[in-house]
Motif scaffolding. Structure first.
Motif, PDB file in Angstrom:
ATOM      1  N   ASP B 219       0.862  -1.191  -0.149  1.00  0.00           N
ATOM      2  CA  ASP B 219       0.032   0.052   0.008  1.00  0.00           C
ATOM      3  C   ASP B 219       0.990   1.021  -0.046  1.00  0.00           C
ATOM      4  OD1 ASP B 219       0.758  -0.573   2.452  1.00  0.00           O
ATOM      5  OD2 ASP B 219      -1.207   0.346   3.613  1.00  0.00           O
ATOM      6  N   PRO B 220       0.550   1.860  -0.852  1.00  0.00           N
ATOM      7  CA  PRO B 220       1.663   3.159  -1.047  1.00  0.00           C
ATOM      8  C   PRO B 220       1.242   4.405  -0.178  1.00  0.00           C
ATOM      9  CG  PRO B 220       0.226   3.038  -3.088  1.00  0.00           C
ATOM     10  CD  PRO B 220      -0.243   1.812  -2.046  1.00  0.00           C
ATOM     11  N   THR B 221       1.710   4.350   1.089  1.00  0.00           N
ATOM     12  CA  THR B 221       1.076   5.301   2.057  1.00  0.00           C
ATOM     13  C   THR B 221       2.020   6.382   2.090  1.00  0.00           C
ATOM     14  OG1 THR B 221       2.062   4.002   3.684  1.00  0.00           O
ATOM     15  CG2 THR B 221      -0.298   3.611   3.416  1.00  0.00           C
ATOM     16  N   ALA B 226       6.226   6.397  -5.249  1.00  0.00           N
ATOM     17  CA  ALA B 226       7.674   6.549  -5.272  1.00  0.00           C
ATOM     18  C   ALA B 226       8.400   5.578  -4.349  1.00  0.00           C
ATOM     19  CB  ALA B 226       8.205   8.051  -5.114  1.00  0.00           C
ATOM     20  N   THR B 227       7.865   5.176  -3.402  1.00  0.00           N
ATOM     21  CA  THR B 227       8.497   4.171  -2.253  1.00  0.00           C
ATOM     22  C   THR B 227       8.694   2.750  -3.192  1.00  0.00           C
ATOM     23  OG1 THR B 227       6.297   3.610  -1.254  1.00  0.00           O
ATOM     24  CG2 THR B 227       7.787   5.478  -0.220  1.00  0.00           C
ATOM     25  N   GLU B 270      -4.260   6.100   1.441  1.00  0.00           N
ATOM     26  CA  GLU B 270      -4.816   5.413   2.586  1.00  0.00           C
ATOM     27  C   GLU B 270      -5.646   4.316   2.197  1.00  0.00           C
ATOM     28  OE1 GLU B 270      -3.127   5.034   5.107  1.00  0.00           O
ATOM     29  OE2 GLU B 270      -1.723   6.675   5.202  1.00  0.00           O
ATOM     30  N   GLY B 271      -5.801   4.180   0.787  1.00  0.00           N
ATOM     31  CA  GLY B 271      -6.995   3.085   0.584  1.00  0.00           C
ATOM     32  C   GLY B 271      -6.512   2.598  -0.856  1.00  0.00           C
ATOM     33  N   LYS B 272      -5.154   2.592  -1.013  1.00  0.00           N
ATOM     34  CA  LYS B 272      -4.821   2.014  -2.525  1.00  0.00           C
ATOM     35  C   LYS B 272      -3.888   0.652  -2.153  1.00  0.00           C
ATOM     36  CE  LYS B 272      -7.576   4.798  -4.407  1.00  0.00           C
ATOM     37  NZ  LYS B 272      -7.141   6.260  -4.291  1.00  0.00           N
ATOM     38  N   LEU B 273      -3.789  -0.152  -3.307  1.00  0.00           N
ATOM     39  CA  LEU B 273      -2.653  -0.951  -3.295  1.00  0.00           C
ATOM     40  C   LEU B 273      -1.956  -1.175  -4.694  1.00  0.00           C
ATOM     41  CD1 LEU B 273      -3.749  -3.788  -4.500  1.00  0.00           C
ATOM     42  CD2 LEU B 273      -5.027  -4.134  -2.338  1.00  0.00           C
ATOM     43  N   ILE B 274      -0.718  -1.521  -4.596  1.00  0.00           N
ATOM     44  CA  ILE B 274       0.192  -1.934  -5.840  1.00  0.00           C
ATOM     45  C   ILE B 274       0.018  -3.563  -5.622  1.00  0.00           C
ATOM     46  CG2 ILE B 274       2.349  -1.779  -7.042  1.00  0.00           C
ATOM     47  CD1 ILE B 274       3.011   0.615  -5.359  1.00  0.00           C
ATOM     48  N   CYS B 275      -0.348  -4.159  -6.751  1.00  0.00           N
ATOM     49  CA  CYS B 275      -0.262  -5.532  -6.983  1.00  0.00           C
ATOM     50  C   CYS B 275       0.580  -6.062  -8.141  1.00  0.00           C
ATOM     51  CB  CYS B 275      -1.728  -6.126  -6.969  1.00  0.00           C
ATOM     52  SG  CYS B 275      -1.882  -7.689  -7.276  1.00  0.00           S
TER      53      CYS B 275
END
Lengths: 340, 340
Positions: B219-221, B226-227, B270-275
């Protein structure tokens, strides 16, 4: 090391934060689960039922005789997990740090935490660091969460004290509370006064495996021994009859309390437990406790009774030195903020 | 209700604290484990390997379009547990509250937390409340810790991205970060801009059970998309080739970023994910994501490549609209403190 301040971007999730985590936290908490550096820690399977507990630590001052906020945050949570008859296994920690904090102080806190975890044989498997702008927090707050595996079933509980049980305490009352207060107020007390902050999990495990039949385990932290009323007598529907003169209080603590007008029975402890178990187990349990340095002053302080003509369920009755009985009430207000 | 302030002794472990806990927290978090009110929560046995994660939340402002610090503290930790391929089951929360906080605000935060937990189907099984003197904290900080049961083995990990994998994102970038910043600065942005704060555990469970073979979940918090560099490309020793125009960014967010000179790829979500998963699973995974309201803008944004003549392992390469390729660096400093 000269005084280097913690900067805001040490808590950003960016490069500076990565460096802080790898150079400070991972170094002091070294273990393979933490070093995976994922968003969450993979713990493997746990044996038995699981116990979980969390506490936020805001103690002021951050360092005190007998420990610091880092060691305290390990001890407190390890003890809370232990009090349910469980073996603490894993801890996480979340640091909220005020911008500008001295890095040397932070390192001492992190080192204290790492050492406390190693001594208690628990692993710190994950953490989080937030740095907030100057003035948005007072130095450092730490929240630890622990999980452990149940080793005693049924679990000890505040609701299981029964008439015929003995009430034992693992050592003297009030040491932590008086230490914090005297430091904060700049008072110079008897040199023997220091925090009792300690992990009790080894003592609990010995009580369970070598004695057994433990009905209640409680650590009298905030609110002190007096919380027994709400935490044991009330939930169990019994009367706790406690012999006031049997309660161990160190001379320095008694003297300090006398000067300051405090009652050691209401002061916080961070390395003590109350154990309630059948009277015929009481001698064996005391022997086990006294085998640990944290338990050398362990004592039988009273007995559990059924409510009767002169008492009501939920009461803690103190038998005074003069032969009278008085009610030990619960703390209404806050005796000492930021004690843990 | 009129504005009642939180008092210091609400965090004391005494009577006032007991009332606060039973009347506020237990009411909003109602479940039998919490209601046992012991020092620790007895969770029973967990199936499978266990995952544990903790995060401290210090977001400023405490309330914002799309949520508050209470709902955010549930979503963030639920998501961190989910990213290891686990089903979040239990949460604990530790509140550090500034003396004088408006009780109505505290109640809205606790209600937001309770509702978020119910929607995510996790139970809040324990907690702690500390009240610190006015000025020792800024309103309210919450630390949540979650544990869950692994439902995918091997666990997804930042080190498992492989050449031939597709990189998917579950929705638009930058919504949370821009919302917080604009609120804090008193900026009035496009009405469509609000935090994306949401629990992703149901989406993750559907990806695992309906698609499978998930290599990486992140989850790109803090630090935003960029993380990916440090969290996926680096640990996996691969190159992430991302098509910049494929990254969903809402019009209002793009406009706000343009005005403020911010890059949405560095803003927190705060409500996204990278898969990341094999290319031949990518269509099915997108279909699953789009079946959730939080995933309706899901998109394939790139592919994992082996390092080559024009790239090095650990790099994230952005393919720009003009056909060029530029490196997506990691955040060095703190773009926005107290974003979560």
């Amino acid at each position: 090391m000269s005084a280097t301040p913690v900067l805001l971007d040490y808590g950003s999730g960016g490069k500076a934060a990565q460096r802080l985590i790898s150079e400070l936290f991972v170094r002091h908490f070294a273990n393979p689960i933490l070093e995976a550096m994922d968003d969450a820690a993979l713990l493997g399977r746990l044996r038995g039922a699981v116990v979980m507990s969390t506490d936020g630590y805001t103690v002021d001052p951050v360092e005190f005789p007998g420990g610091n906020i880092g060691s305290l945050a390990v001890h407190g949570t390890v003890n809370d997990v232990s009090m349910l008859g469980a073996r603490p296994r894993f801890l996480t920690c979340a640091y909220i740090i005020e911008e500008g904090l001295d890095m040397n102080l932070l390192e001492r806190v992190v080192r204290g935490m790492g050492e406390a975890a190693r001594r208690a044989d628990v692993r710190i498997v994950g953490g989080d660091t937030k740095v907030v702008p100057r003035g948005a927090a007072d130095k450092i707050f730490i929240t630890t969460t622990g999980i452990g595996e149940v080793i005693l079933e049924p679990a000890p509980s505040g609701s299981r004290a029964a008439p015929g049980d003995a009430i034992l305490i693992s050592g003297s009352m009030g040491d932590h509370g008086l230490t914090i207060l005297s430091r904060r107020e700049g008072l110079s007390l008897d040199s023997g006064v220091m925090s009792d902050s300690a992990a009790l999990n080894r003592m609990v495990e010995a009580l369970i495996t070598e004695v057994g039949d433990v009905h209640v385990l409680r650590d009298p932290t905030r609110g002190g021994l007096a919380t027994t009323r709400n935490e044991i007598a009330g939930p169990s529907g019994v009367v706790c009859a406690v012999n006031e003169t049997a309660i161990p209080v160190k001379d320095g603590v008694a003297a300090g309390c006398s000067v300051l007008g405090l009652d050691p029975l209401y002061l916080a402890n961070e390395g003590k437990l109350i154990c309630v178990l059948p009277e015929n187990k009481s001698a064996a349990a005391l022997a086990v406790m006294r085998g640990f340095s944290e338990g050398r002053d362990a004592a039988r302080i009273g007995a559990v009774e059924a409510a009767g003509a002169k008492s009501r369920a939920g009461q803690v009755l103190l038998q005074t030195p003069l032969g009278g009985r008085r009610l030990l009430g619960m703390l209404e207000g806050e005796q000492l903020p930021r004690i843990c």
